[in-house]
Write a protein that holds these residues in place. Structure first.
Motif: not given
Lengths: 171, 242
Positions: A120, A145-146, A148-149, A152-153, B8, B11-12, B41, B45
């Motif tokens: 991130l 990518m996972t 990062l997901f 943020r989640n 997905r 978010y990424g 968001l 951040i």
């Protein structure tokens, strides 16, 4: 020699803030972060001739910094619980809701697992793409990518679910 | 694109500009709404990550480098100074070293006369006409040997003999007793980049230069000194190796 000096100064002015912030999120200590950045730039000065393309400067510097940080791994890092206390203390003073939310978010970011936080920070402070982050961290892109997901989640959930402390605030 | 996949991706990478993502936003208002929330968001951040950078950090980083390279420079300068001493007594030089060593840098002066005159003026205060050296001919021959020369006989009363620099060119610098003031003789390798001049002069001095087998011999003296006599003595008494 003069042009090396000019080149170095340009790199410092352009990149020292991002380098510092990256270092800070890596080690959570302002003094350690500053030391890391100084070491990094000193090494960069010595090896400056090996940097062939200015566009690659940022990832080059970050790579040096990560190596420097790895060397300091034995150094005691600020315990998470201490950090929590520090930030909670901040919010009890007169601050706006925005400031409190900012502080909360910083708190949550520092609590993220490191493998989620690092991509991130590289994406936002470093400005790197998914492929570049994968290269820097030696991971495959899907993993990046996972993560990062997930980062943020988690931060989104944290902001939605955590009630802000109802201290004094202006406005 | 289904919801899950869309989320997905966003978010990424909230700033994703892929065509199919942009299309998905266009086609579905709820996806558009979601993307908007994540943008919001993302701004937060971003702000959170931008912790304060210590004041003057940039200046400190530049200063540390200036100091580091200054230390490096100081070390280099000390070494350079030692090497560039204008009178250096070098021991055990081989013929090859003198004959094949090129003059790396272009001298400040281009002609042989300019150098000879300037050098003489620079050092004339160091020599007195009655200050004779106590040096054997054998010792003197050791000094001229790297230039391929040999004194059969002394050419005068020696005041001083040593090595010095003609710019970057190694020279043998001899001082002899003259009629009124010392006479200077320079021996330099003849493959030098300086423009040859048979004779030269300025307000106070005059001089001559002659090419021999391996070296140029220059003679500089005050205007009352007859150069011809010295040139003749040099020709008669210095032989050059084969």
């Amino acid at each position: 020699m003069a042009s090396k000096q000019i080149r170095y100064e340009a790199l410092v002015r352009a990149l020292h803030s991002d380098l510092y912030r990256y270092a800070y999120w890596l080690c959570h200590d302002k003094h350690v972060a500053e030391d890391l950045v100084q070491e990094t730039f000193l090494r960069a000065w010595r090896a400056l001739d090996s940097l062939k393309d200015e566009k690659a400067a940022k990832s080059w510097l970050i790579t040096i910094l990560r190596r420097e940080n790895a060397r300091r791994f034995e150094k005691k890092r600020l315990e998470m619980s201490e950090y929590d206390e520090m930030s909670i203390a901040d919010t009890s003073s007169t601050s706006t809701e925005q400031e409190m939310e900012n502080q909360l978010l910083r708190n949550k970011i520092s609590k993220l697992p490191e493998e989620y936080r690092e991509p991130l920070v590289l994406q936002i402070i470093g400005g790197f793409s998914g492929d570049e982050i994968a290269s820097l961290l030696d991971l495959n892109k899907n993993t990046v990518m996972t993560r990062l997901f997930r980062a943020r989640n988690q931060l989104k959930d944290a902001l939605e679910n955590e009630p802000l402390s109802r201290g004094q605030h202006s406005g | 694109m289904d919801d899950l996949q869309f989320r997905r991706i966003i978010y990424g990478d909230p700033n994703c500009m892929d065509a199919d993502v942009l299309q998905a936003k266009k086609d579905d208002p709820s996806k558009q709404q979601f993307a908007h929330e994540i943008d919001h968001l993302e701004q937060k951040i971003n702000t959170a990550l931008k912790v304060n950078v210590p004041d003057e950090l940039a200046n400190r980083l530049i200063l540390q480098q200036v100091l580091a390279s200054h230390q490096q420079q100081k070390r280099k300068s000390r070494i350079q100074l030692a090497l560039a001493a204008s009178v250096a007594f070098v021991v055990g030089l081989s013929v090859n070293q003198f004959k094949s060593a090129p003059a790396y840098a272009v001298p400040t002066y281009a002609t042989i006369g300019e150098y000879a005159l300037a050098h003489t003026h620079n050092e004339e205060h160091m020599f007195q006409n009655n200050m004779l050296a106590n040096m054997s001919l054998a010792s003197l021959n050791q000094k001229i040997q790297p230039f391929g020369g040999h004194f059969n006989q002394s050419i005068g009363n020696l005041i001083s003999a040593g090595y010095c620099d003609f710019g970057n060119i190694k020279a043998l610098h001899l001082e002899y007793q003259g009629l009124h003031k010392p006479v200077t003789v320079f021996v330099i390798p003849n493959d030098n980049p300086l423009t040859m001049q048979a004779s030269f002069a300025d307000a106070k001095l005059h001089g001559s230069a002659e090419k021999f087998k391996h070296a140029d011999v220059l003679i500089v003296a005050d205007k009352q000194e007859p150069l011809g006599k010295w040139q003749q003595t040099v020709k008669n008494n210095i032989t050059w190796s084969i």
